[in-house]
Write a protein that holds these residues in place. Structure first.
Motif, short mmCIF file in Angstrom:
data_model
loop_
_atom_site.label_atom_id
_atom_site.label_comp_id
_atom_site.label_asym_id
_atom_site.label_seq_id
_atom_site.Cartn_x
_atom_site.Cartn_y
_atom_site.Cartn_z
N THR A 42 0.86 -1.25 -0.25
CA THR A 42 0.11 -0.39 0.29
C THR A 42 0.90 1.83 -0.25
OG1 THR A 42 0.27 0.43 2.50
CG2 THR A 42 -1.73 -0.87 0.84
N GLY A 43 0.51 2.38 -0.72
CA GLY A 43 1.27 3.47 -0.55
C GLY A 43 2.44 3.21 -1.14
N CYS A 86 -6.34 2.94 -5.46
CA CYS A 86 -7.93 3.14 -4.02
C CYS A 86 -7.23 4.28 -3.12
CB CYS A 86 -6.54 1.64 -3.49
SG CYS A 86 -8.47 1.12 -1.76
N ASP A 87 -8.41 4.76 -3.33
CA ASP A 87 -8.33 5.78 -1.92
C ASP A 87 -8.51 4.95 -0.23
OD1 ASP A 87 -8.77 8.03 0.12
OD2 ASP A 87 -10.02 9.11 -1.18
N LEU A 88 -7.16 4.33 0.51
CA LEU A 88 -7.38 3.88 1.71
C LEU A 88 -8.58 4.75 2.44
CD1 LEU A 88 -4.16 2.89 2.10
CD2 LEU A 88 -5.79 1.44 1.07
N SER A 89 -9.10 6.09 2.15
CA SER A 89 -9.88 6.71 3.58
C SER A 89 -11.08 6.34 2.71
CB SER A 89 -9.75 8.65 3.18
OG SER A 89 -10.01 8.54 2.14
N ASP A 90 -11.04 5.65 1.66
CA ASP A 90 -12.48 5.44 1.12
C ASP A 90 -14.04 3.92 1.48
OD1 ASP A 90 -15.12 4.18 -0.94
OD2 ASP A 90 -14.91 6.45 -1.33
N GLN A 91 -14.25 3.72 2.22
CA GLN A 91 -14.97 2.57 2.83
C GLN A 91 -14.92 1.38 1.63
OE1 GLN A 91 -14.36 0.78 5.80
NE2 GLN A 91 -14.56 -1.16 4.30
N ALA A 95 1.13 2.47 3.70
CA ALA A 95 0.74 3.45 3.02
C ALA A 95 -0.46 4.50 4.97
CB ALA A 95 -1.17 3.33 2.68
N GLY A 96 0.47 6.01 5.09
CA GLY A 96 0.05 6.45 6.45
C GLY A 96 -0.42 7.42 5.64
#
Length: 252
Positions: A7-8, A55-60, A88-89
């Motif tokens: 991720t990221g 992918c936007d990890l803040s979007d479920q 990612a962070g």
């Protein structure tokens, strides 16, 4: 076949880890909002597969769809090993409690804590069902063990990731998985730029971080990724559930 889910992976440490795994002939599945063209080119040169999942990890909803794609790509009859690198962070919000933006808090917890847990939950479940061994690497921070002015959300989510890693290792004992957290120290990345842009009122130690940049004290993501590669290449020496710190590994 070996797969790595990173991720990221579009920049910074994630990009460096993805690149160094490809150089070891590992197929990479990259999760990020933006694709990194250099990784795609390297995959073609190395003869490994590279899949970018936007992918936007803040979007479920994005995360749920990404998990389905990951399983379809990474788990098939020829798969014998899967790496998961939760890299990612976000650092924002940097501010004192009472002045934190509620939306930024929700995004922060989703990206730094909820998404990594959900990704590992799905991969471990699939891996155990299919008898595929994994290496789970959760990128953490020294902030998990420190009280830092203005970093209440970041320190909290990283502390939670450490405890999640420990609990996961306990639950998966004897199943052949490698499970660790990796604390990479201070790197020269865009996150550091965000930290340096904070006001002194929001982050009392901001001048310390500015000084590190001025003095060239920030390590490159390539160097930090190489230390991680050396670690995971010695699986018999890894203590499952442990937080491995860059500075300790360099001193060894």
């Amino acid at each position: 076949m070996q797969y790595a889910i990173v991720t990221g992976a579009s920049r910074g440490l994630g990009e460096a880890i993805a690149r160094q795994l490809m150089e070891k002939n590992v197929n990479v599945i990259a999760l990020s909002r933006n694709e990194n063209a250099a990784l795609k080119t390297l995959a073609e040169e190395r003869g490994v597969s590279y899949e970018h999942i936007s992918c936007d990890l803040s979007d479920q909803h994005d995360l749920d769809e990404a998990l389905e794609q990951i399983v379809r790509i990474a788990f098939h009859e020829d798969t014998h090993y899967v790496y998961v690198v939760n890299n990612a962070g976000v650092i924002e919000p940097i501010d004192t409690v009472g002045s934190l933006d509620p939306g930024a808090i929700r995004t922060h917890i989703q990206v730094n804590l909820t998404a990594p847990i959900m990704l590992v939950n799905r991969i471990i479940g699939e891996a155990n069902d299919r008898e595929v061994h994994t290496s789970i690497i959760n990128v953490t921070s020294g902030a998990a063990e420190k009280t830092i002015h203005g970093w209440s959300t970041y320190s909290s989510t990283k502390a939670a990731i450490n405890r999640f890693t420990e609990t996961l290792a306990l639950e998966q004992e004897g199943k052949g998985h490698i499970i660790l957290a990796y604390s990479p120290g201070v790197m020269d990345t865009e996150m550091q730029s965000e930290i340096r842009s904070a006001s002194e009122e929001a982050f009392a130690d901001v001048d310390k971080f500015k000084k590190m940049k001025e003095e060239g004290a920030l390590r490159s993501p390539d160097e930090v990724a190489a230390v991680l590669m050396d670690l995971i290449n010695q699986p018999k020496k890894i203590v499952n559930g442990k937080v491995y710190k860059l500075y300790d590994l360099i001193d060894q």
